[in-house]
Design an enzyme around this catalytic site. Structure first.
Site, PDB file in Angstrom:
ATOM      1  CG  ASP A  63      12.245  37.287   0.358  1.00  0.00           C
ATOM      2  OD1 ASP A  63      12.796  36.227   0.005  1.00  0.00           O
ATOM      3  OD2 ASP A  63      11.825  37.492   1.518  1.00  0.00           O
ATOM      4  CG  HIS A  64      13.850  33.469  -5.694  1.00  0.00           C
ATOM      5  ND1 HIS A  64      12.688  32.858  -6.119  1.00  0.00           N
ATOM      6  CD2 HIS A  64      14.702  33.412  -6.755  1.00  0.00           C
ATOM      7  CE1 HIS A  64      12.829  32.451  -7.364  1.00  0.00           C
ATOM      8  NE2 HIS A  64      14.040  32.771  -7.780  1.00  0.00           N
ATOM      9  NE  ARG A  65      12.676  34.675   2.684  1.00  0.00           N
ATOM     10  CZ  ARG A  65      12.848  35.241   3.885  1.00  0.00           C
ATOM     11  NH1 ARG A  65      13.146  34.468   4.934  1.00  0.00           N
ATOM     12  NH2 ARG A  65      12.746  36.533   4.044  1.00  0.00           N
TER      13      ARG A  65
END
Length: 461
Positions: free
Chosen positions: A433-435
């Site tokens: 999850d790039h967040r």
């Protein structure tokens, strides 16, 4: 005072439940701790227990009905208690209410209008002068000879019902003698394997020779075109399938996924596993699978990479970096997918991981897990290598920030010291999850997992 029984929240993702079976009939007395019914959630079928004692006055919903969390499903109270207001407020039919006081005049009119009913004849004496006994009432299904309810998983009850098996005849191997799926299946196999009694042959007379039919030309087979309405089979969407669709769609479209793949040399790990399993066999312990090596490698690596062991919480405006490592292991079952959780996986040895993983997977397939056994994962792994899948990408299991997809171990030529030699390789793909997990963080985590698997003795330290 009447006590309402509402649909409880039995899992962290549950929004509604399906009442799969009532285990107590209306009018029966119950005590605290008695199992009233079995409820199918999005992850398992679970027992619904009573927290108070009394009489089950009303089953507000029927078997197979789906209701949201907090909706009335039953009422417990004192025998004859009026519960019409309680049931009406919940939208039920209020059938189970106390008898209203009778009107003497109305009773007199009813009595004069009704014909006399002849009394039932008394039992006639038998030849020895004794009264003939009445036929005993059959024992209710799902109870033993003394009328006590038999402990069995919902799946075991359904299989027993499909094969007309009395649960009282099945030996349970689960906790406290609970009957699970494999117990019923074993019982059915034994019944099918038992030889049927062979009837004695009856004396036969010599049959007259039958007239020989004249040779005929065989007709060509005819193939009926399938009915257009029967071009497919439809089935209802289960609670589990509906939840899988909703949660994974939310994950895929809300969490920006990206994927990192590495090819790992597992030849040394295979050798160490063989040596450990020889010891495990001598000591009577569970055999260690390669998946147990991966679980341990991930658990140790997560300590060094806290963002991979984290959750994105936009509603709180925070990222939660977990201090403990709980690894969810995806298990395929007939109805879909469930992830039993190995808690504190970093603190457990390979042998303990092997034993716990197998026990949880078996109970998951029987749909007999407790909520604490499939909730709270901080990281997840999914292994399709046993199906010959070389590599794949997995969807992150929310609220985790990553999931590891594990491919098969394959024989492949590799170059060592300038020469081509046979090697053992395995590809794993990390979905991030790039967040929460930036590319470099995900890459460093995979490099640590790779180093543990290529130098597996470090897993034992």
């Amino acid at each position: 005072m009447a006590i309402p029984i509402e649909m409880p929240k039995l899992s962290d993702t549950m929004e509604e439940g399906v009442l799969s079976a009532w285990l107590v009939d209306e009018g029966e007395e119950v005590s605290a701790g008695d199992v009233l019914a079995q409820v199918e959630t999005d992850k398992a079928t679970m027992d619904l227990e009573a927290f108070d004692e009394g009489v089950l006055l009303k089953q507000v919903i029927g078997e197979g009905d789906a209701v949201p969390i907090g909706e009335l499903i039953a009422v417990i109270g004192e025998a004859g208690e009026d519960i019409s207001d309680l049931v009406d407020d919940a939208g039920g039919d209020g059938a189970a209410t106390a008898e209203p006081e009778a009107d003497p005049d109305a009773d007199a009119e009813d009595a004069s209008a009704e014909p006399e009913v002849e009394p039932e004849p008394a039992p006639e004496p038998s030849g020895d002068g004794q009264l003939s006994e009445r036929t005993p009432e059959p024992v209710p299904a799902g109870t033993d000879a003394e009328g006590r309810r038999i402990k069995a998983s919902p799946l075991a009850r359904r299989i027993a019902q499909e094969h007309d098996v009395e649960l009282a005849q099945v030996d349970g191997s689960g906790p406290e003698g609970r009957i699970v799926r494999r117990d019923v299946e074993t019982h059915v196999e034994k019944q099918e394997a038992a030889p049927e009694p062979t009837p004695e042959p009856e004396p036969t007379t010599e049959p007259e020779p039958a007239p020989q039919p004249e040779p005929s030309v065989p007709e060509a087979p005819s193939y009926a075109m399938p009915d257009e309405e029967a071009a497919y089979e439809s089935e209802g969407i289960t609670q589990m399938r509906e939840t899988i669709a909703r949660r994974l769609a939310e994950s895929k479209y809300s969490a920006p996924h990206y994927y990192l793949t590495v090819d790992i040399d597992v030849e040394r790990a295979i050798e160490v596993r063989e040596d450990l399993n020889e010891l495990a066999e001598e000591q009577g312990r569970a055999k260690i699978s390669f998946n147990d090596f991966i679980t341990k490698a991930c658990a140790l690596s997560l300590h060094d990479h806290p963002y991979v062991n984290a959750a994105y919480r936009p509603d709180e405006g925070e990222i939660h970096k977990h201090n403990r490592v709980h690894i969810g292991i995806a298990v395929a079952i007939d109805e879909g997918l469930i992830t039993p959780v190995i808690r504190d996986a970093d603190r457990k040895g390979l042998s303990e991981l092997a034993r716990e993983t197998r026990a949880l997977a078996e109970r998951a397939r029987d749909r007999d897990l407790e909520p604490e056994e499939f909730e709270g994962a901080t990281f997840t792994t999914s292994n399709l290598g046993m199906f010959g899948i070389e590599e794949f990408t997995a969807i992150i299991n929310p609220p985790n920030s990553a999931i590891l997809a594990i491919g098969e171990i394959r024989d492949t030529p590799v170059v060592e010291d300038g020469e081509v030699v046979p090697g053992k390789r395995m590809k794993v793909t990390l979905s991030c999850d790039h967040r929460v997990v930036d590319g470099a963080k995900g890459a460093h985590f995979l490099d640590t997992v790779k180093s543990y698997l290529e130098e597996p003795m470090n897993l034992l330290l």
